[in-house]
Design a protein around this motif. Structure first.
Motif, PDB file in Angstrom:
ATOM      1  N   LEU A   7       0.820  -1.327   0.064  1.00  0.00           N
ATOM      2  CA  LEU A   7      -0.171   0.032  -0.016  1.00  0.00           C
ATOM      3  C   LEU A   7       0.763   1.160   0.078  1.00  0.00           C
ATOM      4  O   LEU A   7       0.442   2.179  -0.581  1.00  0.00           O
ATOM      5  CB  LEU A   7      -0.952   0.039   1.055  1.00  0.00           C
ATOM      6  CG  LEU A   7      -1.853  -1.152   1.225  1.00  0.00           C
ATOM      7  CD1 LEU A   7      -2.922  -1.149   2.606  1.00  0.00           C
ATOM      8  CD2 LEU A   7      -3.125  -0.917  -0.129  1.00  0.00           C
ATOM      9  N   LYS A   8       1.984   1.321   0.833  1.00  0.00           N
ATOM     10  CA  LYS A   8       2.707   2.311   0.716  1.00  0.00           C
ATOM     11  C   LYS A   8       3.711   2.722  -0.504  1.00  0.00           C
ATOM     12  O   LYS A   8       3.406   3.647  -1.009  1.00  0.00           O
ATOM     13  CB  LYS A   8       3.949   2.064   1.671  1.00  0.00           C
ATOM     14  CG  LYS A   8       3.574   2.262   3.344  1.00  0.00           C
ATOM     15  CD  LYS A   8       4.930   1.794   4.169  1.00  0.00           C
ATOM     16  CE  LYS A   8       4.461   2.063   5.533  1.00  0.00           C
ATOM     17  NZ  LYS A   8       5.877   1.671   6.398  1.00  0.00           N
ATOM     18  N   ASN A   9       3.773   1.444  -1.187  1.00  0.00           N
ATOM     19  CA  ASN A   9       4.428   1.886  -2.706  1.00  0.00           C
ATOM     20  C   ASN A   9       3.483   2.419  -3.456  1.00  0.00           C
ATOM     21  O   ASN A   9       3.819   3.093  -4.489  1.00  0.00           O
ATOM     22  CB  ASN A   9       5.013   0.325  -2.919  1.00  0.00           C
ATOM     23  CG  ASN A   9       6.328  -0.210  -2.280  1.00  0.00           C
ATOM     24  OD1 ASN A   9       6.990   0.733  -1.799  1.00  0.00           O
ATOM     25  ND2 ASN A   9       6.508  -1.207  -2.289  1.00  0.00           N
ATOM     26  N   PHE A  10       2.232   1.866  -3.481  1.00  0.00           N
ATOM     27  CA  PHE A  10       1.150   2.365  -4.265  1.00  0.00           C
ATOM     28  C   PHE A  10       0.868   3.681  -3.967  1.00  0.00           C
ATOM     29  O   PHE A  10       0.738   4.565  -5.213  1.00  0.00           O
ATOM     30  CB  PHE A  10      -0.114   1.546  -4.106  1.00  0.00           C
ATOM     31  CG  PHE A  10      -1.348   2.070  -4.679  1.00  0.00           C
ATOM     32  CD1 PHE A  10      -1.711   1.965  -6.079  1.00  0.00           C
ATOM     33  CD2 PHE A  10      -2.186   2.913  -3.827  1.00  0.00           C
ATOM     34  CE1 PHE A  10      -2.691   2.443  -6.496  1.00  0.00           C
ATOM     35  CE2 PHE A  10      -3.238   3.423  -4.345  1.00  0.00           C
ATOM     36  CZ  PHE A  10      -3.664   3.105  -5.837  1.00  0.00           C
ATOM     37  N   LEU A  50      -6.197   8.457   4.755  1.00  0.00           N
ATOM     38  CA  LEU A  50      -5.449   9.824   4.511  1.00  0.00           C
ATOM     39  C   LEU A  50      -6.559  10.706   5.053  1.00  0.00           C
ATOM     40  O   LEU A  50      -7.644  10.890   4.710  1.00  0.00           O
ATOM     41  CB  LEU A  50      -5.270   9.981   3.034  1.00  0.00           C
ATOM     42  CG  LEU A  50      -4.709   8.882   2.111  1.00  0.00           C
ATOM     43  CD1 LEU A  50      -4.407   9.129   0.548  1.00  0.00           C
ATOM     44  CD2 LEU A  50      -3.463   8.412   2.634  1.00  0.00           C
ATOM     45  N   PHE A  51      -5.807  12.160   5.261  1.00  0.00           N
ATOM     46  CA  PHE A  51      -6.539  13.307   5.825  1.00  0.00           C
ATOM     47  C   PHE A  51      -6.254  14.194   4.830  1.00  0.00           C
ATOM     48  O   PHE A  51      -4.859  14.535   4.744  1.00  0.00           O
ATOM     49  CB  PHE A  51      -6.598  13.431   7.369  1.00  0.00           C
ATOM     50  CG  PHE A  51      -6.954  14.784   7.550  1.00  0.00           C
ATOM     51  CD1 PHE A  51      -8.377  14.793   7.707  1.00  0.00           C
ATOM     52  CD2 PHE A  51      -6.321  16.036   7.712  1.00  0.00           C
ATOM     53  CE1 PHE A  51      -9.069  16.102   8.142  1.00  0.00           C
ATOM     54  CE2 PHE A  51      -6.816  17.467   7.983  1.00  0.00           C
ATOM     55  CZ  PHE A  51      -8.210  17.524   8.131  1.00  0.00           C
ATOM     56  N   TYR A  99      -8.091  -1.130  -3.434  1.00  0.00           N
ATOM     57  CA  TYR A  99      -9.510  -0.393  -3.129  1.00  0.00           C
ATOM     58  C   TYR A  99      -9.363   0.759  -2.688  1.00  0.00           C
ATOM     59  O   TYR A  99      -8.668   0.968  -1.639  1.00  0.00           O
ATOM     60  CB  TYR A  99     -10.490  -1.536  -2.401  1.00  0.00           C
ATOM     61  CG  TYR A  99     -10.609  -2.698  -3.107  1.00  0.00           C
ATOM     62  CD1 TYR A  99     -11.586  -2.855  -4.096  1.00  0.00           C
ATOM     63  CD2 TYR A  99     -10.159  -3.677  -2.757  1.00  0.00           C
ATOM     64  CE1 TYR A  99     -11.861  -4.139  -4.629  1.00  0.00           C
ATOM     65  CE2 TYR A  99     -10.108  -5.042  -3.280  1.00  0.00           C
ATOM     66  CZ  TYR A  99     -10.983  -5.299  -4.305  1.00  0.00           C
ATOM     67  OH  TYR A  99     -11.368  -6.507  -4.920  1.00  0.00           O
ATOM     68  N   CYS A 100      -9.968   1.943  -3.428  1.00  0.00           N
ATOM     69  CA  CYS A 100      -9.837   3.230  -2.923  1.00  0.00           C
ATOM     70  C   CYS A 100     -11.269   3.758  -2.684  1.00  0.00           C
ATOM     71  O   CYS A 100     -12.086   3.860  -3.611  1.00  0.00           O
ATOM     72  CB  CYS A 100      -9.236   4.239  -3.883  1.00  0.00           C
ATOM     73  SG  CYS A 100      -7.468   3.407  -4.485  1.00  0.00           S
ATOM     74  N   PHE A 117     -11.570  12.428   3.417  1.00  0.00           N
ATOM     75  CA  PHE A 117     -10.738  11.256   4.076  1.00  0.00           C
ATOM     76  C   PHE A 117     -10.567  10.600   2.813  1.00  0.00           C
ATOM     77  O   PHE A 117     -11.631  10.396   1.976  1.00  0.00           O
ATOM     78  CB  PHE A 117     -11.571  10.672   5.240  1.00  0.00           C
ATOM     79  CG  PHE A 117     -11.732  11.414   6.356  1.00  0.00           C
ATOM     80  CD1 PHE A 117     -10.637  11.546   7.206  1.00  0.00           C
ATOM     81  CD2 PHE A 117     -12.602  11.899   6.823  1.00  0.00           C
ATOM     82  CE1 PHE A 117     -10.677  12.425   8.333  1.00  0.00           C
ATOM     83  CE2 PHE A 117     -12.984  12.877   7.867  1.00  0.00           C
ATOM     84  CZ  PHE A 117     -11.863  13.059   8.690  1.00  0.00           C
ATOM     85  N   ALA A 118      -9.601   9.600   2.712  1.00  0.00           N
ATOM     86  CA  ALA A 118      -9.573   8.696   1.778  1.00  0.00           C
ATOM     87  C   ALA A 118      -8.933   7.360   2.437  1.00  0.00           C
ATOM     88  O   ALA A 118      -8.354   7.419   3.354  1.00  0.00           O
ATOM     89  CB  ALA A 118      -8.647   8.933   0.571  1.00  0.00           C
ATOM     90  N   ILE A 119      -9.572   6.244   2.075  1.00  0.00           N
ATOM     91  CA  ILE A 119      -9.220   4.814   2.439  1.00  0.00           C
ATOM     92  C   ILE A 119      -8.493   3.968   1.461  1.00  0.00           C
ATOM     93  O   ILE A 119      -9.096   4.097   0.506  1.00  0.00           O
ATOM     94  CB  ILE A 119     -10.319   4.086   3.268  1.00  0.00           C
ATOM     95  CG1 ILE A 119     -10.764   4.875   4.363  1.00  0.00           C
ATOM     96  CG2 ILE A 119      -9.846   2.822   3.258  1.00  0.00           C
ATOM     97  CD1 ILE A 119     -12.019   4.077   5.114  1.00  0.00           C
ATOM     98  N   ILE A 120      -7.289   3.619   1.664  1.00  0.00           N
ATOM     99  CA  ILE A 120      -6.898   2.827   0.704  1.00  0.00           C
ATOM    100  C   ILE A 120      -6.544   1.434   1.333  1.00  0.00           C
ATOM    101  O   ILE A 120      -6.181   1.298   2.347  1.00  0.00           O
ATOM    102  CB  ILE A 120      -5.500   3.293   0.390  1.00  0.00           C
ATOM    103  CG1 ILE A 120      -5.309   4.686  -0.025  1.00  0.00           C
ATOM    104  CG2 ILE A 120      -4.672   2.510  -0.697  1.00  0.00           C
ATOM    105  CD1 ILE A 120      -6.287   5.034  -1.290  1.00  0.00           C
TER     106      ILE A 120
END
Length: 587
Positions: A7-10, A50-51, A99-100, A117-120
């Motif tokens: 997820l970090k790399n993405f 993410l905020f 999934y985003c 907000f965003a959820i990855i």
């Protein structure tokens, strides 16, 4: 761990540096702070949140393992140009489905900050993500509301303290000034930023708060000379230690005001108050109106005034009216009768004294009349009775505008206007070496001669009607006025006791009168002498009510059927005066 790394790399590959520099304001910092706290407690595995601000710039990133990614902050999320709010969409990354979920835009109500907000994640659950975001946002807003209300209460408290006219300052246990209100800064001519977080000992060499935190003692209502910025400020102060729950001193607080405000309060409490104004005066005679108009002109000037006139002509009333008509009207009015103090006490009454100045001196010392009157007017009644040695001291005060208390060498500035009054011939006293010539001419810068009552003509009738109305209200008598013969007698009398004598005559006549109108006989019985007839029932009312003689007291007691309380009210004296007079005369 491998999934989190994925997820970090993405995200590293799907974000870009923003071209704009965006400052993070106070509200955003608070939201980010709450976001990190809340997210750390409810974030699930295989998920990143993410905020972001309204422009999709990332402000904070949180991982399940509890560590953020600083490297992503201030970058713009660059996943898809056609994002659908509150819908999960899929991105393929190195053979894995990512999934985003992007939330709708939220608005913080206190400073109108907008954010998302965003959820990855590696899992897909649109409904779950939406509830998850709502839960985070609800918690953030609750904390933000509490924090803002708490901050708002704190801000309100500071505004309340700034609204107080007294100076307030507080320090911690290390003697560092942590708070000072606006009034304190105005009193000493300082700026808050020059004072806050400074060591007290660096601000002044005699800080009372330094003593408070060292000794733990409370100091209440004491006189204080604060030295700051090469100036000395004369204050009235109270200082208190502040204790924690464990009884340790955590600081100190003091409350202070300029000494002249305390003196004004002290003067009012002691009964030194100017209640009479020119509009309260009764009389339309030319000679009286001329005196009143001249007094008004004098009031607008700040020079000393000497009022001359017979006893009972209203010299103190004129002094009060002059004070109330002047620019000093908001200051204290202090009156002292120079004939009423023993010579050995007069100095301390006028100049005050320090603690330990002499045997029996009050603890903490005492303010003298000069200090009590500072900022206002000092009325010296019967100035002709002032001892010669004090006349020299008074002259010195008039020249230097300062005094020294008994037992002290410290000079105290006083801002006073002197109004002096006497019924004696001061010029003759100067010639006989009974009054200092230099003081006489210092006081007689402006002088006012009040007319005796006998020269005021029909003012006598107007004053009589006023006294009838005044004393009728305080009794059960329904006296409406006087008959013509009574008026003629009043106008033909020479009034050696002036207005004071007239008041006494009318007060007693009311209780002699059994009808609706006071007649000639009532006045004669009350003590007024008829040139054509001498009454053996007359009494002498020319003295002050407070010095009323035995005969008048007995006469009044007869009318009140022995009621001493009522007699005292009628005569304007205390019951103790009546008891003492009767006991002295064995009545």
């Amino acid at each position: 761990m491998l999934m989190i790394k994925l997820l970090k790399n993405f995200l590293n590959e799907n974000t870009k540096l923003t071209k704009k520099h965006h400052e993070v304001n106070k509200s955003f910092k608070e939201i980010i702070s709450f976001f990190n706290i809340i997210t750390s407690t409810i974030l699930e595995e295989d998920m990143m949140i993410l905020f972001m601000d309204s422009e999709m710039i990332i402000r904070s990133v949180f991982l399940y393992e509890g560590k953020g990614l600083k490297v992503l902050e201030n970058k713009t999320l660059n996943i898809d140009d056609k994002l659908i709010e509150e819908k999960v969409f899929i991105k393929t990354y190195k053979g894995n489905s990512i999934y985003c979920y992007i939330s709708k835009e939220f608005t913080e109500k206190y400073n109108n900050c907008k954010y998302r907000f965003a959820i990855i994640s590696l899992k897909s659950d649109n409904r779950k993500y939406k509830k998850f975001i709502e839960k985070i946002n609800y918690s953030i807003l609750n904390l933000l509301t509490y924090d803002n209300e708490k901050y708002s209460s704190y801000e309100n408290l500071l505004m309340y303290l700034d609204a107080i006219d007294d100076g307030i300052s507080a320090c911690d246990s290390n003697g560092i000034l942590r708070y000072i209100n606006e009034s304190a800064c105005k009193i000493i001519g300082a700026k808050k930023e020059e004072m806050i977080n400074k060591k007290l000992d660096l601000l002044t060499n005699n800080a009372i708060l330094s003593q408070v935190i060292k000794t733990g003692k409370t100091y209440m209502d004491f006189e204080y000379f604060l030295e700051y910025n090469k100036k000395t400020f004369h204050l009235m102060n109270s200082a208190y230690p502040v204790y924690a729950k464990n009884k340790n001193i955590i600081g100190g607080i003091d409350i202070f005001r300029r000494i002249k405000r305390s003196m004004k309060v002290a003067s009012d409490l002691a009964g030194y108050e100017a209640v009479y104004r020119f509009e309260n005066f009764i009389g339309k005679s030319k000679v009286f109106n001329d005196s009143k108009e001249l007094a008004k002109k004098f009031a607008r000037n700040d020079k000393n005034i000497l009022i001359l006139g017979e006893s009972g002509t209203g010299k103190e009333l004129f002094a009060q009216a002059i004070h109330n008509y002047s620019h000093r009207s908001n200051g204290p009015f202090v009156a002292i009768n120079c004939a009423s103090f023993p010579k050995d006490l007069f100095d301390s009454e006028l100049f005050g004294y320090d603690e330990g100045a002499f045997t029996g001196a009050r603890k903490g010392g005492k303010l003298g009349k000069f200090e009590l009157a500072s900022g206002g007017t000092l009325f010296l009644d019967e100035i002709g009775e002032m001892p010669i040695h004090l006349q020299a001291k008074l002259l010195r005060v008039l020249e230097t505008k300062s005094i020294s208390r008994i037992g002290s060498n410290k000079k105290i500035d006083v801002n006073i206007r002197i109004i002096a009054a006497t019924n004696r011939n001061l010029e003759k006293m100067v010639n006989n070496n009974n009054f200092r010539g230099d003081l006489y001419y210092r006081l007689k810068v402006l002088y006012l001669i009040l007319p005796p009552l006998v020269k005021r003509g029909k003012d006598i009738i107007e004053l009589t009607n006023y006294f009838i109305d005044k004393y009728s209200k305080d009794s059960d008598r329904k006296v409406k006025g006087m008959d013509k013969e009574a008026e003629k007698l009043l106008l033909s009398y020479d009034w050696p006791g002036n207005i004071r004598e007239l008041e006494n005559i009318i007060a007693l006549s009311l209780f002699i009168c059994d009808g609706e109108y006071i007649n000639k006989e009532h006045l004669v019985k009350a003590g007024l002498k008829d040139k054509n007839k001498y009454s053996t029932e007359t009494i002498n009312p020319s003295k002050k009510l407070s010095d009323i003689n035995r005969e008048l007291i007995i006469k009044t007691l007869e009318k009140t059927k022995g009621n001493k309380k009522r007699a005292a009210e009628i005569l304007g004296v205390s019951r103790n005066t009546i008891y003492r007079t009767l006991k002295k005369n064995n009545s």
